[in-house]
Each structure stands twice: as C-alpha cells, then as structure tokens.
Design a protein around this motif. Sequence first.
Motif, PDB file in Angstrom:
ATOM      1  N   THR A  96      13.888  -8.575  -7.340  1.00  0.00           N
ATOM      2  CA  THR A  96      13.766  -7.196  -7.820  1.00  0.00           C
ATOM      3  C   THR A  96      12.678  -6.500  -7.013  1.00  0.00           C
ATOM      4  OG1 THR A  96      12.129  -7.785  -9.515  1.00  0.00           O
ATOM      5  CG2 THR A  96      14.452  -7.822 -10.163  1.00  0.00           C
ATOM      6  N   LEU A  97      12.792  -5.183  -6.886  1.00  0.00           N
ATOM      7  CA  LEU A  97      11.819  -4.420  -6.109  1.00  0.00           C
ATOM      8  C   LEU A  97      11.747  -3.012  -6.663  1.00  0.00           C
ATOM      9  CD1 LEU A  97       9.930  -4.505  -3.595  1.00  0.00           C
ATOM     10  CD2 LEU A  97      11.859  -3.654  -2.264  1.00  0.00           C
ATOM     11  N   ASP A  98      10.539  -2.566  -7.038  1.00  0.00           N
ATOM     12  CA  ASP A  98      10.357  -1.185  -7.470  1.00  0.00           C
ATOM     13  C   ASP A  98       9.006  -0.683  -6.983  1.00  0.00           C
ATOM     14  OD1 ASP A  98       8.312  -1.899  -9.379  1.00  0.00           O
ATOM     15  OD2 ASP A  98       9.884  -2.561 -10.722  1.00  0.00           O
ATOM     16  N   VAL A  99       8.796   0.616  -7.146  1.00  0.00           N
ATOM     17  CA  VAL A  99       7.590   1.271  -6.641  1.00  0.00           C
ATOM     18  C   VAL A  99       6.832   1.891  -7.803  1.00  0.00           C
ATOM     19  CG1 VAL A  99       6.683   3.078  -5.122  1.00  0.00           C
ATOM     20  CG2 VAL A  99       8.694   1.762  -4.437  1.00  0.00           C
ATOM     21  N   SER A 139      -2.666   8.805  -4.787  1.00  0.00           N
ATOM     22  CA  SER A 139      -2.180   8.791  -3.404  1.00  0.00           C
ATOM     23  C   SER A 139      -1.884   7.383  -2.924  1.00  0.00           C
ATOM     24  CB  SER A 139      -3.216   9.447  -2.481  1.00  0.00           C
ATOM     25  OG  SER A 139      -4.458   8.760  -2.560  1.00  0.00           O
ATOM     26  N   SER A 140      -1.790   6.405  -3.845  1.00  0.00           N
ATOM     27  CA  SER A 140      -1.457   5.021  -3.499  1.00  0.00           C
ATOM     28  C   SER A 140      -0.149   4.627  -4.153  1.00  0.00           C
ATOM     29  CB  SER A 140      -2.568   4.062  -3.964  1.00  0.00           C
ATOM     30  OG  SER A 140      -3.799   4.374  -3.357  1.00  0.00           O
ATOM     31  N   ILE A 141       0.578   3.728  -3.494  1.00  0.00           N
ATOM     32  CA  ILE A 141       1.786   3.162  -4.097  1.00  0.00           C
ATOM     33  C   ILE A 141       1.734   1.643  -3.941  1.00  0.00           C
ATOM     34  CG2 ILE A 141       3.188   5.214  -3.698  1.00  0.00           C
ATOM     35  CD1 ILE A 141       4.084   2.161  -1.692  1.00  0.00           C
ATOM     36  N   THR A 142       2.337   0.935  -4.915  1.00  0.00           N
ATOM     37  CA  THR A 142       2.436  -0.519  -4.857  1.00  0.00           C
ATOM     38  C   THR A 142       3.885  -0.909  -5.054  1.00  0.00           C
ATOM     39  OG1 THR A 142       0.199  -0.831  -5.723  1.00  0.00           O
ATOM     40  CG2 THR A 142       1.699  -2.696  -5.895  1.00  0.00           C
ATOM     41  N   LEU A 143       4.377  -1.788  -4.176  1.00  0.00           N
ATOM     42  CA  LEU A 143       5.729  -2.317  -4.287  1.00  0.00           C
ATOM     43  C   LEU A 143       5.672  -3.569  -5.150  1.00  0.00           C
ATOM     44  CD1 LEU A 143       6.528  -1.820  -0.538  1.00  0.00           C
ATOM     45  CD2 LEU A 143       7.679  -0.624  -2.383  1.00  0.00           C
ATOM     46  N   ASN A 144       6.358  -3.552  -6.273  1.00  0.00           N
ATOM     47  CA  ASN A 144       6.330  -4.660  -7.225  1.00  0.00           C
ATOM     48  C   ASN A 144       7.606  -5.485  -7.140  1.00  0.00           C
ATOM     49  OD1 ASN A 144       3.830  -3.865  -8.436  1.00  0.00           O
ATOM     50  ND2 ASN A 144       4.934  -2.196  -9.446  1.00  0.00           N
ATOM     51  N   SER A 179       0.761  -6.665   5.553  1.00  0.00           N
ATOM     52  CA  SER A 179       1.177  -7.849   4.793  1.00  0.00           C
ATOM     53  C   SER A 179       0.904  -7.732   3.302  1.00  0.00           C
ATOM     54  CB  SER A 179       0.458  -9.093   5.337  1.00  0.00           C
ATOM     55  OG  SER A 179      -0.957  -8.933   5.223  1.00  0.00           O
ATOM     56  N   VAL A 180       0.344  -6.618   2.853  1.00  0.00           N
ATOM     57  CA  VAL A 180       0.072  -6.417   1.433  1.00  0.00           C
ATOM     58  C   VAL A 180       0.985  -5.322   0.898  1.00  0.00           C
ATOM     59  CG1 VAL A 180      -2.305  -7.233   1.556  1.00  0.00           C
ATOM     60  CG2 VAL A 180      -1.817  -4.824   1.978  1.00  0.00           C
ATOM     61  N   PRO A 181       1.327  -5.365  -0.406  1.00  0.00           N
ATOM     62  CA  PRO A 181       2.331  -4.433  -0.938  1.00  0.00           C
ATOM     63  C   PRO A 181       1.794  -3.082  -1.372  1.00  0.00           C
ATOM     64  CG  PRO A 181       1.758  -6.048  -2.607  1.00  0.00           C
ATOM     65  CD  PRO A 181       0.999  -6.433  -1.368  1.00  0.00           C
ATOM     66  N   THR A 182       0.495  -2.794  -1.134  1.00  0.00           N
ATOM     67  CA  THR A 182      -0.087  -1.521  -1.565  1.00  0.00           C
ATOM     68  C   THR A 182      -0.447  -0.666  -0.356  1.00  0.00           C
ATOM     69  OG1 THR A 182      -0.972  -2.467  -3.615  1.00  0.00           O
ATOM     70  CG2 THR A 182      -1.982  -0.441  -2.826  1.00  0.00           C
ATOM     71  N   PHE A 183       0.028   0.571  -0.356  1.00  0.00           N
ATOM     72  CA  PHE A 183      -0.306   1.545   0.680  1.00  0.00           C
ATOM     73  C   PHE A 183      -1.176   2.631   0.053  1.00  0.00           C
ATOM     74  CE2 PHE A 183       3.527  -0.425   2.271  1.00  0.00           C
ATOM     75  CZ  PHE A 183       3.311  -0.527   3.645  1.00  0.00           C
ATOM     76  N   THR A 184      -2.204   3.071   0.789  1.00  0.00           N
ATOM     77  CA  THR A 184      -3.145   4.061   0.269  1.00  0.00           C
ATOM     78  C   THR A 184      -3.150   5.317   1.139  1.00  0.00           C
ATOM     79  OG1 THR A 184      -4.963   3.076   1.528  1.00  0.00           O
ATOM     80  CG2 THR A 184      -4.610   2.269  -0.719  1.00  0.00           C
ATOM     81  N   PHE A 187       4.801  10.351 -14.495  1.00  0.00           N
ATOM     82  CA  PHE A 187       6.243  10.092 -14.409  1.00  0.00           C
ATOM     83  C   PHE A 187       6.510   8.629 -14.755  1.00  0.00           C
ATOM     84  CE2 PHE A 187       5.172  13.464 -11.423  1.00  0.00           C
ATOM     85  CZ  PHE A 187       6.113  14.428 -11.700  1.00  0.00           C
ATOM     86  N   ASN A 188       7.793   8.274 -14.869  1.00  0.00           N
ATOM     87  CA  ASN A 188       8.147   6.865 -15.104  1.00  0.00           C
ATOM     88  C   ASN A 188       7.672   5.981 -13.963  1.00  0.00           C
ATOM     89  OD1 ASN A 188       9.413   7.443 -17.520  1.00  0.00           O
ATOM     90  ND2 ASN A 188      11.428   7.700 -16.593  1.00  0.00           N
ATOM     91  N   SER A 189       7.593   6.547 -12.758  1.00  0.00           N
ATOM     92  CA  SER A 189       7.185   5.767 -11.585  1.00  0.00           C
ATOM     93  C   SER A 189       5.685   5.813 -11.344  1.00  0.00           C
ATOM     94  CB  SER A 189       7.919   6.277 -10.338  1.00  0.00           C
ATOM     95  OG  SER A 189       7.638   7.651 -10.130  1.00  0.00           O
TER      96      SER A 189
END
Length: 398
Positions: A171-174, A179-184, A212-217, A300-302
């Motif tokens: 599974t993959l969601d954001v 101003s940061s996002i993490t891919l879970n 190599s990390v799932p968080t972008f800032t 938001f939900n995201s």
Amino acid sequence: MSDADGTPDGFTMFNLNNALPEILQNEPDAENLTVTFYQQDVSGGAITNPATYINTTNPQTVFVMVRNTQNNCAAFTTLTLQTTQQPMVPSLPVINYCGTINLTENSALYSNYTATYYETEENAFTGTAAIAAPQQYSAMGPGMVWIRLSNDNSGCFSIVEQAYQSSGITTLDVMQNGSSITLNTTSNTEGYIFTIVNAPSLYEQVLPFSQSVPTFTNLPAGEYIINVQDTCGNMFVISFEVMDAPEGDTEQTFTEGETIANLTVNGTNIAWYAERALITPLPTNTPLTDGTTYYATQVFNSGKSIPLGVTARLAAGTEALSKNRLQVYPNPVSHVLTVTNNNVISTVAVYNTLGACVHRNVVSDVSAQLNLSELAPGVYFVHAEGDGYLKTSKIVKK
C-alpha cells in the motif's frame, strides 16, 4: 513425558491413570482388579491424586499394587516417571520476502529439531495439514505461520511463531504536513528509492530528485509525481497535490480582548497553530498578543496544507482609539455577552453577516450585558457606539 509446565526444572504433572491399560493388559478379570500407586514402597501411604501427580525426583520409581477384589490376592510392579525438556527456541526474526517466501530461512536457529510448518496454530498442535513446500510458500502482505519443533528422541515438541512481511510495496499513500509530505507504506522502506520526477516550477531541486527517505520538505504548492522503487525491484508511481495555504492578510490589527476567532482567513476547515511546523494547535478562543504570528492551515483527509502566517498587531493611532478600548467577551459566546469600554457606551447593536440588526441595547454606561441565547450559532458583528466613536468587534455564537 515433556516438561511442559513452563518451568524447565524436570518436574511436571503426570496422570498415572494413563498407565492402567499397560498395567492391566492380558488380565482376563480386569474388572475385578484395583490399582493403587505408592510414592515409596507399598508399606507407605498411597498416592491420593494419581490423575494430577507431580514427580518428586527425575527419574522417579512409583510402586504399583494390583489387588483382586474377589480373593484379595495382590501383585506388585513399578512404574518409571521421567521428564524430558521441550525444544527451546528464541523468538524468530521476521522473514522479509519478495515473491514467494522461504519459511525455512531461520532454520539454523532450530537445526537440532525436526521442523514442520502450518498455517494455523491448531494444526501445528495436532500435527495435521502441514505446509507441503515451506521453501516456496505463497502469501500476500504481512502474516504468520506456526512451526512445530519435535525432539525425535523424546517425542516432545514446541510450537513457535514465524512472522513474515513483504519487502515490496503493498500500500502507498501520501500525508501532507505544511510544506512537507511523507509517503506511507505498510512495508519496511529501508533500501527504497523515492524520486520526484515532476514538480511545480517553484520547486528548488533539479529533477529528477532522488532520496532514500520517504519524507520531502520545503515543497511549494502544486502537482507532483513521485516514483518509488522497492527492494524487490518494483516501481510504483504516485501523483498528488501539495495544498496551498489559506488566503488572508499576513498582518491584521486587533483590539484588546479579541481572540484568534477575530482573525480573517479564507479556506477549508481552518485550524490554527503556534508555529510554522504545525505542532501546537491553538483553540479559536486564544487571546491575541501584539506582535505574535499565528499559523492558519487548511485541514484535508490527506493532511494539513501549507500554513499562512498572520501577525497580530494591536490597533493604535488616534487619541480617540487609545481612549476607547472595547472589550467583548466571552468569545465564542453561548448565552450572555459582556461589552465594556473605557468611555460611556450609548448603544450596542448586533448584526448578522447579511447586515441585518438582530439585537440592540440602549446602554448609557461603560458596560453592558447582552442575552444572545436566542441567536442561531454563527458569526456576528457587535457595534458599540458612544460620544464620538463607533467600534466593531466580530464574535462567534455557539
């Protein structure tokens, strides 16, 4: 018998009655025979609890007397009790897999025993329906099997759990936080490669940008596309939008007694925080402080949008304004609203957002109390008028 009572000390509970078929075998008149067990010899006291007897030595000899109730004749024999240790195995490491699963991956940890693998704990205990090909087991996502470890010399066995999880993405969601996002994902992301291949023009990095990390800032608002490569060699593509900040003035004036609810921003599901990182939420009845910056975000939900920083400035300027300090509280209000000012208030009026007057009091005093119980919940504006001044404050009716 296995020492299976949880304490590996060589002592456990025996049901001596289980030996009766062996003791009475080939006896034609077994129905006339009674069997009595003795801890020492038959001259001592009989064992009164043969079904729940705990041995006193290991091994131990139990003395047995078989008596014929018809002629009172007796015969004697012995029974040997001995416990053997169950297979002892530590907790097994989780097996990470791509494709099919090799359930025997940790077999070096229990190589002294015979291992069989089962999909249920019940089957492992009964030894039925073993997995036929444990080195090529098929499953989806995380799961568990049970291993039956048998001591071939004693016949004792133990049951241990073996967990497994996919090294690939299932599974993959954001989730956005400012101003940061993490891919879970439910899988372990160690060894994954995350690459932004499309971003708004304001994005500062050169594309494609990999890490190599799932968080972008420090992401500007707009549309993004990210490729995710897992350790199984699979490539996943996810598109998402970084939500922009709510709209509003970055500097707003207030009068003493006003709260965050008096700040004006436009957006969806506005929430306020004490810092740009959106860590400490602030209730809307938080009193405003001169020179403090408050951060509004859309929820938001995201996740939470990029924040808007609003710096509150205490209203100042004319002499009349400094002399007439209007206070309106509590805000939000449920029933009675108190309005105070340094100078005499002649009238107080309450208007709805359509401009209609819904409540009016003649005051002629420096304070007034307005019963707003009958007003519908919503936003209203309080106008306080006196000699040479008219002041307005926004309130929220709960």
